[in-house]
Design a protein around this motif. Structure first.
Motif, PDB file in Angstrom:
ATOM      1  N   ARG A  53       8.597  46.614  24.272  1.00 41.56           N
ATOM      2  CA  ARG A  53       8.304  46.143  22.922  1.00 41.56           C
ATOM      3  C   ARG A  53       9.146  46.957  21.963  1.00 41.56           C
ATOM      4  O   ARG A  53       9.215  48.181  22.087  1.00 41.56           O
ATOM      5  N   ASP A  54       9.761  46.272  20.992  1.00 39.49           N
ATOM      6  CA  ASP A  54      10.647  46.999  20.079  1.00 39.49           C
ATOM      7  C   ASP A  54       9.883  47.974  19.190  1.00 39.49           C
ATOM      8  O   ASP A  54      10.469  48.932  18.682  1.00 39.49           O
ATOM      9  N   ASP A  55       8.564  47.754  19.011  1.00 43.89           N
ATOM     10  CA  ASP A  55       7.816  48.715  18.194  1.00 43.89           C
ATOM     11  C   ASP A  55       7.381  49.930  19.020  1.00 43.89           C
ATOM     12  O   ASP A  55       6.896  50.909  18.466  1.00 43.89           O
ATOM     13  N   TRP A  56       7.537  49.879  20.337  1.00 50.30           N
ATOM     14  CA  TRP A  56       7.159  51.009  21.191  1.00 50.30           C
ATOM     15  C   TRP A  56       8.365  51.736  21.769  1.00 50.30           C
ATOM     16  O   TRP A  56       8.268  52.897  22.147  1.00 50.30           O
ATOM     17  N   SER A  57       9.482  51.056  21.913  1.00 50.53           N
ATOM     18  CA  SER A  57      10.672  51.660  22.521  1.00 50.53           C
ATOM     19  C   SER A  57      11.882  51.352  21.658  1.00 50.53           C
ATOM     20  O   SER A  57      12.100  50.202  21.274  1.00 50.53           O
ATOM     21  N   ASN A  58      12.674  52.378  21.375  1.00 47.13           N
ATOM     22  CA  ASN A  58      13.892  52.119  20.609  1.00 47.13           C
ATOM     23  C   ASN A  58      15.054  51.769  21.556  1.00 47.13           C
ATOM     24  O   ASN A  58      14.896  51.755  22.782  1.00 47.13           O
ATOM     25  N   ALA A  59      16.204  51.479  20.972  1.00 48.45           N
ATOM     26  CA  ALA A  59      17.348  51.003  21.759  1.00 48.45           C
ATOM     27  C   ALA A  59      17.779  52.024  22.810  1.00 48.45           C
ATOM     28  O   ALA A  59      18.120  51.658  23.941  1.00 48.45           O
ATOM     29  N   GLU A  60      17.765  53.307  22.451  1.00 51.32           N
ATOM     30  CA  GLU A  60      18.168  54.353  23.400  1.00 51.32           C
ATOM     31  C   GLU A  60      17.237  54.359  24.607  1.00 51.32           C
ATOM     32  O   GLU A  60      17.674  54.543  25.745  1.00 51.32           O
ATOM     33  N   GLN A  61      15.925  54.182  24.334  1.00 54.02           N
ATOM     34  CA  GLN A  61      14.961  54.216  25.432  1.00 54.02           C
ATOM     35  C   GLN A  61      15.109  52.996  26.337  1.00 54.02           C
ATOM     36  O   GLN A  61      14.986  53.096  27.562  1.00 54.02           O
TER      37      GLN A  61
END
Lengths: 331, 331
Positions: free
Chosen positions: B62-70
């Motif tokens: 989910r984009d609200d839980w994980s950023n692009a790097e993750q």
């Protein structure tokens, strides 16, 4: 076509779905370790040729225009054409299917059966893959294709030299004309039998795969497959090689005549010059004598004039790049 | 993090986007031909180890839980863990990005930068890939990973024998506990610093990649990485090998204690037994003496009793498979 099982993907567990899909994918090669372990184990020749290409429902196909068999054929051919365009022979595929769980089971099995048929036809194996679920309405196919050189050096886009001739194996504009006819039909005009027949290449393209290694052995200096349109793909060779490519429109007459029999003249010209998903092979050769059978000459490679950028000319005038761009589709 | 360019993917042409992305992906190896031609040309050792794995927004992150790097780190590690689980060393990735054209350009560049960092960390290259647009809201990452054996035979899932010991390198339950904490936070309960720290593995997993070849050289008879949960993945070894795997719950005490410090006892147990995306390596070895350093013994391999199916026991009782199934997510 085949038996039509009822139900949707979500009716089965992942393992049971795979148990139905994997036997259908069996190709004509046997890998040391194929699908079912963490990774495949493949006997390969070095150097390895590798490429990957994706198709997304709603962008690369419409389910009301293409059935599962046609999607499978297109996904395989566009990947294998990239291998052939290096002068190589494809050996192995890895397949990723990302599916809305409400996807019809029949679609998945028809897809897998057709993919297996393509693999046997082109003598490649499916060595592994991934099956994943997706949000509602999403359906996506990604293939990674591997191959090996058949006794020649890889042919890059960057090797064209002034003095070379430009040649193509396969026609131009067929896929784009097919798409134009489908769009016309969607607007309510029924297609006649001749028009229906003209859809075949758009729905289920073929590519002159064997001509890739033949061109390499004949000394091709640069090569690619026409996936985004002649104007855009010829420009890629021109830029990578730092050359000017001169195309003679008279060499396109057969393609134009065919297209003008099916769509209006302006559209026919755009289809031939800019139509993508054609998968004909476009290459440069050191001279006319080295161009193999089943290739026709389209023009020649020149050095750019002083201060001129590399690019493509048609009958001596700059040809605008107007082929396919994923983030800016123009039709 | 880094500069944050404004705008979305659709503001650039495909070629300009690639011109920004490709330099960020540069790994620590140089391929004979990398991205930019129809296919890559790679110097490889035979046999080649090959796998592919996909992540889909809304299913795998989910984009609200994980950023692009993750997301990049997770996509790389889950593929490389599959290579390591064969006893092999990863060398090369192919990357497919399928993006809604309204995806923030900053997300794409952060993703590419992090993927490049992962490649340099693990000494692999990005040899090629595909960039495609997708319907609104869709974002997807597919990686194909290639590798080579480091002086041992590939370790399959099917080689476990009665009398072998079962061992693991890496912990259990970390990713699942992290997900449980994110779900708790989403329901409105703020996380304390210790809980925040416990999210690290879920967001950006690590895997004991170097232990794969070490286990192979130590004589591992079967191996995989824990991607769908211990209960499901141990059962895969059991079924592929036609064996019974006996796990001693006392060996899980450290994982259970850690998890019980963060989530309720029942949930902790489920996280340790069934939690996926852990990427620890699970293997069988011929005897206790052959188990390498950094591995701990979880149990043993036995022959099924007459009439009994292959499977997994915990303290002598059948362990239900309850890990991750893409089409039937259970949490």
């Amino acid at each position: 076509m085949s038996s039509s099982p009822q139900g949707v993907v979500a009716d089965l567990t992942e393992d049971r779905l795979l148990a139905q899909v994997l036997p259908l994918l069996a190709g004509s090669r046997t890998e040391r370790v194929g699908p079912g372990d963490d990774a495949a184990v493949l006997d390969v020749a070095s150097p390895l040729i590798a490429t990957t290409d994706t198709m997304v429902l709603g962008r690369d196909w419409r389910d009301d225009w293409s059935n599962a068999e046609q999607v499978a054929a297109k996904a395989v051919v566009q990947n294998l054409a990239d291998i052939a365009a290096m002068g190589a022979v494809p050996t192995t595929l890895l397949l990723t299917l990302v599916l809305d769980p409400q996807t019809q089971l029949a679609w998945v099995l028809d897809f897998a059966r057709a993919l297996g048929e393509q693999c046997r036809r082109y003598a490649v194996s499916v060595a592994g893959g991934d099956l994943s679920s997706a949000p509602a309405g999403v359906k996506m196919v990604t293939i990674t294709a591997l191959g090996e050189l058949a006794g020649a050096e890889p042919v890059l886009r960057s090797g064209a030299q002034p003095g070379d001739v430009l040649a193509i194996s396969g026609p131009l504009g067929r896929s784009a004309v097919g798409l134009a006819l489908l769009e016309r039909a969607a607007s309510g005009t029924a297609l006649d039998a001749r028009e229906e027949a003209a859809l075949a290449h758009h729905r289920s393209p073929s590519a002159p795969l064997s001509q890739g290694p033949i061109a390499a052995r004949a000394g091709a200096s640069a090569m690619l497959d026409v996936s985004d349109g002649l104007s855009r793909d010829a420009a890629r060779i021109a830029r990578a090689s730092g050359c000017l490519i001169e195309i003679d429109s008279a060499t396109l007459a057969a393609d134009l005549n065919w297209a003008e029999g099916l769509v209006p003249r302006d559209q026919a010209r755009a289809c031939v010059l800019n139509g993508g998903e054609e998968h004909s092979l476009l290459a440069t050769f050191p001279d006319r004598a080295s161009v193999p059978e089943y290739w026709r000459i389209l023009g020649r490679v020149e050095a750019p004039a002083a201060g001129e950028d590399p690019g493509v000319h048609l009958d001596g005038r700059p040809l605008t790049e107007a082929g396919w761009d994923h983030f800016h589709p123009v039709r």
